[in-house]
Scaffold this motif. Sequence first.
Motif, PDB file in Angstrom:
ATOM      1  N   ASP A 180     -49.840 -75.823  -0.983  1.00  0.00           N
ATOM      2  CA  ASP A 180     -50.481 -74.724  -1.706  1.00  0.00           C
ATOM      3  C   ASP A 180     -51.852 -75.170  -2.217  1.00  0.00           C
ATOM      4  N   VAL A 181     -52.878 -74.884  -1.431  1.00  0.00           N
ATOM      5  CA  VAL A 181     -54.235 -75.327  -1.766  1.00  0.00           C
ATOM      6  C   VAL A 181     -54.719 -74.661  -3.054  1.00  0.00           C
ATOM      7  N   ASP A 182     -54.389 -73.383  -3.247  1.00  0.00           N
ATOM      8  CA  ASP A 182     -54.828 -72.678  -4.452  1.00  0.00           C
ATOM      9  C   ASP A 182     -54.231 -73.304  -5.705  1.00  0.00           C
ATOM     10  N   PHE A 183     -52.947 -73.613  -5.664  1.00  0.00           N
ATOM     11  CA  PHE A 183     -52.296 -74.268  -6.802  1.00  0.00           C
ATOM     12  C   PHE A 183     -52.926 -75.631  -7.074  1.00  0.00           C
ATOM     13  N   ALA A 184     -53.094 -76.441  -6.035  1.00  0.00           N
ATOM     14  CA  ALA A 184     -53.665 -77.780  -6.212  1.00  0.00           C
ATOM     15  C   ALA A 184     -55.061 -77.702  -6.814  1.00  0.00           C
TER      16      ALA A 184
END
Length: 275
Positions: A196-200
């Motif tokens: 999850d790039v957005d979360f990271a």
Amino acid sequence: MHAIEINQLSFEYQDGTKAVDQITLNIPMGAKVAILGPNGAGKSTFLHHLNGLKLPQSGTVSVMGIPLTKQNLKAIRQKVGLVFQDPDDQVFSATVLEDVQFGPRNLGMSEQEIEDVCRASLGSVGMLEFKHKAPFHLSYGQKKRVAIAGILAMKPDIVVLDEPMSYLDPQGKDDVAALLQGLNFMGKTIILSTHDVDFAASWADIIILMREGQLLTTGGPELLVNEEWIRKANLHLPTIARLFRMLGEKKLPVNEQEAARMLYKILYSEATSVD
């Protein structure tokens, strides 16, 4: 002292797959670390070395100054708690409470200590009211929280999670993100793998990119808007950065907060030029 010190760590499976290949890395105490990379990058195998589920074939791992060896496994596992990707691999007792009691009891805590720590751990993940429920009656997200509570009950300094956001609905992801933020506020070092790039981008302060068992690079969240590294790691830009790329902006925001500041400057500049 670093939370984790790794030097030239390598691990190869029997079929010849190099899951971890010559990784050298230090992780500071109190960090929020997100490890990203495509499937087969070696993220899970790497995480399994942090609490001794796997031992190094070559190279070294040190946890808060303690070398990872077979003789030190008990001490290492008191420092590092590992939450598996699938909670069904970790939550197996007849009731939620019995499951969370399992770790503290194996550590030799007194019954009063076990009662206190289990109540606190279940309360911290919002699952105290479910303590007498059978785990198979819980949702997937609730099982994940019980698995985290079981680790917290052993009072680790470092919490390691393998894909904590996988198979969760949006509310479940928000709940886990808030929980991880709270654990970090309590002083825990949090290390997790994610797709999850957005979360990271919005959560982590250290980003680690892996591919084919190798460490590509480490840095801050700004790595996730570096298109060269994103391409090498087989990832994509965060959603908000892709929007700004479509608008023709050269500078890309890492997360929503940075995007809001950039939009304010753009709108303020346009309003000033009109005046």
